[in-house]
Structure formats: structure tokens, C-alpha cells
Design a protein around this motif. Structure first.
Motif, PDB file in Angstrom:
ATOM      1  N   UNK A 267       0.755  18.762   3.224  1.00 52.22           N
ATOM      2  CA  UNK A 267       1.577  17.471   2.842  1.00 52.22           C
ATOM      3  C   UNK A 267       2.855  18.590   1.902  1.00 52.22           C
ATOM      4  N   UNK A 268       4.377  18.556   1.910  1.00 52.45           N
ATOM      5  CA  UNK A 268       4.026  19.819   1.139  1.00 52.45           C
ATOM      6  C   UNK A 268       5.560  17.969   0.774  1.00 52.45           C
ATOM      7  N   UNK A 269       6.214  18.269  -0.327  1.00 50.01           N
ATOM      8  CA  UNK A 269       7.008  16.401  -1.613  1.00 50.01           C
ATOM      9  C   UNK A 269       8.688  17.880  -0.929  1.00 50.01           C
TER      10      UNK A 269
ATOM     11  N   UNK B 287       6.379   4.133  -3.970  1.00 54.76           N
ATOM     12  CA  UNK B 287       7.678   3.039  -3.064  1.00 54.76           C
ATOM     13  C   UNK B 287       7.555   2.800  -1.646  1.00 54.76           C
ATOM     14  N   UNK B 288       7.349   2.123  -1.657  1.00 60.71           N
ATOM     15  CA  UNK B 288       7.977   1.680   0.144  1.00 60.71           C
ATOM     16  C   UNK B 288       8.049   2.789   0.757  1.00 60.71           C
ATOM     17  N   UNK B 289       7.756   3.676   2.510  1.00 63.58           N
ATOM     18  CA  UNK B 289       8.083   4.419   2.938  1.00 63.58           C
ATOM     19  C   UNK B 289       9.138   3.993   3.798  1.00 63.58           C
ATOM     20  N   UNK B 290       9.925   4.168   3.742  1.00 66.34           N
ATOM     21  CA  UNK B 290      10.858   3.720   4.543  1.00 66.34           C
ATOM     22  C   UNK B 290      11.391   4.297   5.758  1.00 66.34           C
ATOM     23  N   UNK B 291      11.402   5.377   5.725  1.00 65.71           N
ATOM     24  CA  UNK B 291      11.719   6.392   7.408  1.00 65.71           C
ATOM     25  C   UNK B 291      11.053   7.104   7.585  1.00 65.71           C
ATOM     26  N   UNK B 292      11.333   6.802   8.892  1.00 65.84           N
ATOM     27  CA  UNK B 292      10.048   8.465   8.801  1.00 65.84           C
ATOM     28  C   UNK B 292      10.514   8.986  10.967  1.00 65.84           C
TER      29      UNK B 292
ATOM     30  N   UNK C 238       0.717  -1.582   0.293  1.00 66.20           N
ATOM     31  CA  UNK C 238       0.106   0.351  -0.507  1.00 66.20           C
ATOM     32  C   UNK C 238       0.875   1.575   0.042  1.00 66.20           C
ATOM     33  N   UNK C 239       2.177   1.532   0.369  1.00 65.31           N
ATOM     34  CA  UNK C 239       3.244   2.525   0.652  1.00 65.31           C
ATOM     35  C   UNK C 239       3.085   4.324   0.887  1.00 65.31           C
TER      36      UNK C 239
ATOM     37  N   UNK D 272      -2.939   8.867   5.054  1.00 69.52           N
ATOM     38  CA  UNK D 272      -2.049   9.291   4.110  1.00 69.52           C
ATOM     39  C   UNK D 272      -1.175   8.692   2.704  1.00 69.52           C
ATOM     40  N   UNK D 273      -1.676   9.163   1.842  1.00 65.68           N
ATOM     41  CA  UNK D 273      -0.804   8.889   0.846  1.00 65.68           C
ATOM     42  C   UNK D 273      -0.653   9.719   0.213  1.00 65.68           C
TER      43      UNK D 273
END
Length: 145
Positions: free
Chosen positions: A135-137, A93-98, A71-72, A88-89
Motif C-alpha cells: 500500500x502507498x499513501x 474514515x469512510x472509504x468513499x471512492x474506489x 469499519x472503514x 485491508x485497513x
């Protein structure tokens, strides 16, 4: 109550002494909770996808999970009911860090899609509305300053 895949994430609760959360990989997909004072498992939740990270809000009794296959996404859960507060989407790809900001209001996620996303999700120490989640990218490699 054991995980059925690699443990991918662990986080101590800042709200309850001895409460530990752990997240399982693709074959498990669960967030499990443990009372480490009494050495007992507590009810958990099947998230539907690989758990990559866990972090507790400092300001409210909620936990954030990030996910990979399939689901990423990022989910904020109300503890102890484990009802979804918001999903939140945006990562592809995989959300590796938080990580969570020092004031406890913003989380940042990093993913295999080469982006960092900043999410203003938690109220400050005074209760605030979540109606202003944003959200900011920032593409990785982009100069922030």
C-alpha cells in the motif's frame, strides 16, 4: 433479498453474463447478487458495515468492497463463495471512492481522511502470489508529479 437501506454501490461482473452485485448502506450492510438474465436473486453476504463501493477484478473472479461506518476498510471477496481473501485497513474514515488500474492489478481508494491509498492486490493475467501486497499513501492535495 431486497436491501434494507440505500443502495450505495453496484457493479457488473466481467466474468459471468448478467451477474450484478449491489451493496447496501449502514442499516443493510449486505452485498447482494442478482442474475439479471433470469431476474433472480443469488446468495449474498453480510459485510458488517456500510458498503460504499464495489468493483470486480478483471483478472480473477473476485470482488472488492469498500466500507464506511463502522469499519472503514477494504475487503476482497472470492466469488461465489464470498469467503474473505484479505481485509485491508489503513483509512481512518469512510472509504468513499474506489477505482482499478487499466492492467487490473492495482486498486486506489479515497477516503474522508484526505488520503488516496494505492493497493497492489491482484495478479496480472499470469497467476501470481499475493504475498507481495503493498500500500502507498498519498495525502490529497500532494503533488504526484
Amino acid at each position: 433479498h431486497d436491501h434494507h437501506a440505500a443502495v450505495k454501490a453496484i457493479a457488473w461482473s466481467p466474468h459471468q453474463r448478467g451477474l450484478l452485485a449491489s451493496g447496501g448502506g449502514t442499516a443493510d450492510r449486505h452485498i447482494r447478487f442478482w442474475n439479471t438474465v433470469s431476474n433472480t436473486p443469488l446468495p449474498g453476504v453480510d459485510t458488517g458495515s456500510q458498503v460504499c463501493n464495489l468493483i470486480w477484478s478483471k483478472n480473477v473472479n473476485e470482488i472488492v468492497s469498500t466500507h464506511g461506518y463502522s469499519l472503514n476498510q477494504i475487503i476482497i471477496w472470492k466469488y461465489p463463495s464470498m469467503s474473505e481473501v484479505i481485509t485491508l485497513t489503513g483509512h481512518t474514515y469512510r472509504v468513499l471512492y474506489l477505482a482499478i488500474s487499466p492492467d487490473g492489478q492495482t486498486i486506489v481508494t479515497g477516503a474522508g481522511d484526505e488520503t488516496l491509498r494505492f493497493w497492489n492486490v491482484f495478479p496480472g493475467t499470469k497467476k501470481a502470489s499475493r504475498s507481495c501486497i503493498s500500500s502507498t499513501t498519498i495525502p490529497i492535495g500532494h503533488t504526484i508529479r
